[in-house]
Design a protein around this motif. Sequence first.
Motif, PDB file in Angstrom:
ATOM      1  N   VAL A 245       5.765  -9.827 -14.002  1.00 12.49           N
ATOM      2  CA  VAL A 245       5.294  -8.609 -14.665  1.00 12.49           C
ATOM      3  C   VAL A 245       6.236  -8.278 -15.814  1.00 12.49           C
ATOM      4  CG1 VAL A 245       4.700  -6.175 -14.396  1.00 12.49           C
ATOM      5  CG2 VAL A 245       4.319  -7.766 -12.497  1.00 12.49           C
ATOM      6  N   ALA A 246       5.686  -8.097 -17.010  1.00  9.25           N
ATOM      7  CA  ALA A 246       6.495  -7.785 -18.189  1.00  9.25           C
ATOM      8  C   ALA A 246       6.796  -6.293 -18.265  1.00  9.25           C
ATOM      9  CB  ALA A 246       5.753  -8.243 -19.456  1.00  9.25           C
ATOM     10  N   ASP A 247       7.744  -5.967 -19.126  1.00  8.87           N
ATOM     11  CA  ASP A 247       8.134  -4.563 -19.300  1.00  8.87           C
ATOM     12  C   ASP A 247       7.004  -3.716 -19.884  1.00  8.87           C
ATOM     13  OD1 ASP A 247      10.631  -5.145 -18.334  1.00  8.87           O
ATOM     14  OD2 ASP A 247      11.541  -5.414 -20.310  1.00  8.87           O
ATOM     15  N   SER A 248       5.992  -4.367 -20.470  1.00 12.77           N
ATOM     16  CA  SER A 248       4.868  -3.625 -21.053  1.00 12.77           C
ATOM     17  C   SER A 248       3.959  -3.001 -20.005  1.00 12.77           C
ATOM     18  CB  SER A 248       4.043  -4.537 -21.966  1.00 12.77           C
ATOM     19  OG  SER A 248       3.604  -5.686 -21.260  1.00 12.77           O
ATOM     20  N   CYS A 249       4.153  -3.354 -18.725  1.00 16.14           N
ATOM     21  CA  CYS A 249       3.368  -2.753 -17.634  1.00 16.14           C
ATOM     22  C   CYS A 249       3.559  -1.242 -17.636  1.00 16.14           C
ATOM     23  CB  CYS A 249       3.815  -3.339 -16.292  1.00 16.14           C
ATOM     24  SG  CYS A 249       3.124  -2.521 -14.841  1.00 16.14           S
ATOM     25  N   ASN A 250       2.446  -0.504 -17.536  1.00 11.20           N
ATOM     26  CA  ASN A 250       2.527   0.967 -17.524  1.00 11.20           C
ATOM     27  C   ASN A 250       2.288   1.559 -16.132  1.00 11.20           C
ATOM     28  OD1 ASN A 250      -0.199   0.626 -17.152  1.00 11.20           O
ATOM     29  ND2 ASN A 250      -0.852   1.656 -19.048  1.00 11.20           N
TER      30      ASN A 250
ATOM     31  N   ARG B 281      -7.309  -9.009 -16.270  1.00 16.02           N
ATOM     32  CA  ARG B 281      -7.846  -7.665 -16.447  1.00 16.02           C
ATOM     33  C   ARG B 281      -6.785  -6.588 -16.610  1.00 16.02           C
ATOM     34  NH1 ARG B 281     -12.479  -6.761 -12.228  1.00 16.02           N
ATOM     35  NH2 ARG B 281     -12.931  -5.098 -13.723  1.00 16.02           N
ATOM     36  N   CYS B 282      -5.537  -6.989 -16.641  1.00 17.09           N
ATOM     37  CA  CYS B 282      -4.471  -6.035 -16.923  1.00 17.09           C
ATOM     38  C   CYS B 282      -4.646  -5.513 -18.347  1.00 17.09           C
ATOM     39  CB  CYS B 282      -3.107  -6.713 -16.789  1.00 17.09           C
ATOM     40  SG  CYS B 282      -1.731  -5.690 -17.367  1.00 17.09           S
ATOM     41  N   PRO B 283      -4.769  -4.202 -18.537  1.00 19.65           N
ATOM     42  CA  PRO B 283      -5.013  -3.662 -19.879  1.00 19.65           C
ATOM     43  C   PRO B 283      -3.855  -3.894 -20.850  1.00 19.65           C
ATOM     44  CG  PRO B 283      -4.573  -1.892 -18.318  1.00 19.65           C
ATOM     45  CD  PRO B 283      -4.736  -3.143 -17.507  1.00 19.65           C
ATOM     46  N   LYS B 284      -2.671  -4.184 -20.311  1.00 17.50           N
ATOM     47  CA  LYS B 284      -1.497  -4.421 -21.156  1.00 17.50           C
ATOM     48  C   LYS B 284      -1.131  -5.904 -21.258  1.00 17.50           C
ATOM     49  CE  LYS B 284      -0.557  -0.139 -22.171  1.00 17.50           C
ATOM     50  NZ  LYS B 284      -0.589   0.349 -23.569  1.00 17.50           N
ATOM     51  N   HIS B 285      -1.924  -6.751 -20.596  1.00 18.63           N
ATOM     52  CA  HIS B 285      -1.627  -8.186 -20.556  1.00 18.63           C
ATOM     53  C   HIS B 285      -0.184  -8.410 -20.098  1.00 18.63           C
ATOM     54  CE1 HIS B 285      -4.993  -9.298 -23.680  1.00 18.63           C
ATOM     55  NE2 HIS B 285      -5.448  -8.692 -22.583  1.00 18.63           N
ATOM     56  N   ALA B 286       0.203  -7.630 -19.103  1.00 16.92           N
ATOM     57  CA  ALA B 286       1.593  -7.633 -18.662  1.00 16.92           C
ATOM     58  C   ALA B 286       1.866  -8.598 -17.514  1.00 16.92           C
ATOM     59  CB  ALA B 286       2.001  -6.219 -18.239  1.00 16.92           C
ATOM     60  N   ILE B 287       0.818  -9.209 -16.952  1.00 14.77           N
ATOM     61  CA  ILE B 287       0.991 -10.073 -15.784  1.00 14.77           C
ATOM     62  C   ILE B 287       0.782 -11.526 -16.174  1.00 14.77           C
ATOM     63  CG2 ILE B 287       0.163 -10.603 -13.461  1.00 14.77           C
ATOM     64  CD1 ILE B 287      -0.726  -7.701 -13.208  1.00 14.77           C
ATOM     65  N   ASP B 288       1.691 -12.381 -15.739  1.00 10.80           N
ATOM     66  CA  ASP B 288       1.567 -13.824 -15.943  1.00 10.80           C
ATOM     67  C   ASP B 288       1.675 -14.538 -14.613  1.00 10.80           C
ATOM     68  OD1 ASP B 288       1.307 -14.633 -18.825  1.00 10.80           O
ATOM     69  OD2 ASP B 288       3.084 -13.360 -19.022  1.00 10.80           O
ATOM     70  N   PHE B 289       1.114 -15.735 -14.580  1.00 12.24           N
ATOM     71  CA  PHE B 289       1.238 -16.596 -13.404  1.00 12.24           C
ATOM     72  C   PHE B 289       2.013 -17.830 -13.846  1.00 12.24           C
ATOM     73  CE2 PHE B 289      -0.342 -19.924 -10.469  1.00 12.24           C
ATOM     74  CZ  PHE B 289       0.012 -19.340  -9.271  1.00 12.24           C
ATOM     75  N   GLY B 290       3.291 -17.829 -13.562  1.00 13.29           N
ATOM     76  CA  GLY B 290       4.140 -18.898 -14.055  1.00 13.29           C
ATOM     77  C   GLY B 290       4.241 -18.852 -15.573  1.00 13.29           C
TER      78      GLY B 290
END
Length: 262
Positions: free
Chosen positions: A187-192, A229-238
């Motif tokens: 999860v990136a810092d852009s997660c709200n 579907r994360c509105p912030k594109h904050a989640i990655d898989f690897g």
Amino acid sequence: MIFYFTATGNSFFAVEKLRSENETIVSIAKSYRDSHYTFDAKHEQNIGFVFPVYFFGIPYIVAKFIHRIEIAMPYNAYVYLVLTCGGATGQAGRLFKHALAAKGITLNAQFAVKTPENYIPFFSVPNIEKQQQILSRAAASLIVIQQKIVHHANGDHNRCKGPLPALLTKFIYPRYDKTRNTKKFRVADSCNGCGLCVNFCPDKAIALQGKNPVWVKPQCSLCLACVHRCPKHAIDFGSGTRNKTRYVNAALSREKYALVTR
């Protein structure tokens, strides 16, 4: 009655094209999350299953759902399967047929339709123009499939199995179980902290700790709804999904459980 599983909307796009007026549709994801496995289909003429292909096989959540499902239905019910895929299905249809047979249910027909690729750990989402072309061809194919369902066509009508489908499934599908490790999610810092990923996860594998999503189960179905579907594109898989275009089919805006679960 149509049972369906969708993560980014391709399979629900198919359901929209296939369902008849007032036909009951059942979200496998919602039923699985609610531990609801008993269904009354005694007055249903057709019983369909629509879901995407994962690693040339069946999504984990679909396999678990079918293992637990109990359906009351007429002895002469017409049971069909429609697979959605970005490339090929391998022997996913054969695996599903065996899973139903273990429940005493005969699969009368199987079909498949190609939809935009969305497994971004390995592939890239096609551009908008290409997506529209693929979905246009898919819509045309689904009209043909719908007519075959109406006329209760029997047999294997899947023309998307790919080369050497038995080998595809034999060697690739076993990798699915090993790949479902949730430790790969980042999860990136852009997660709200909106929490939508918690609601989207059909496996209840995500929880919020404070405002941060954490994966609380060692494995999930790997539907990647949380990624796409994360509105912030904050989640990655690897590292494979980093800076990759996300994909959501417009059908999800019309899906009853779009903001509940996939």
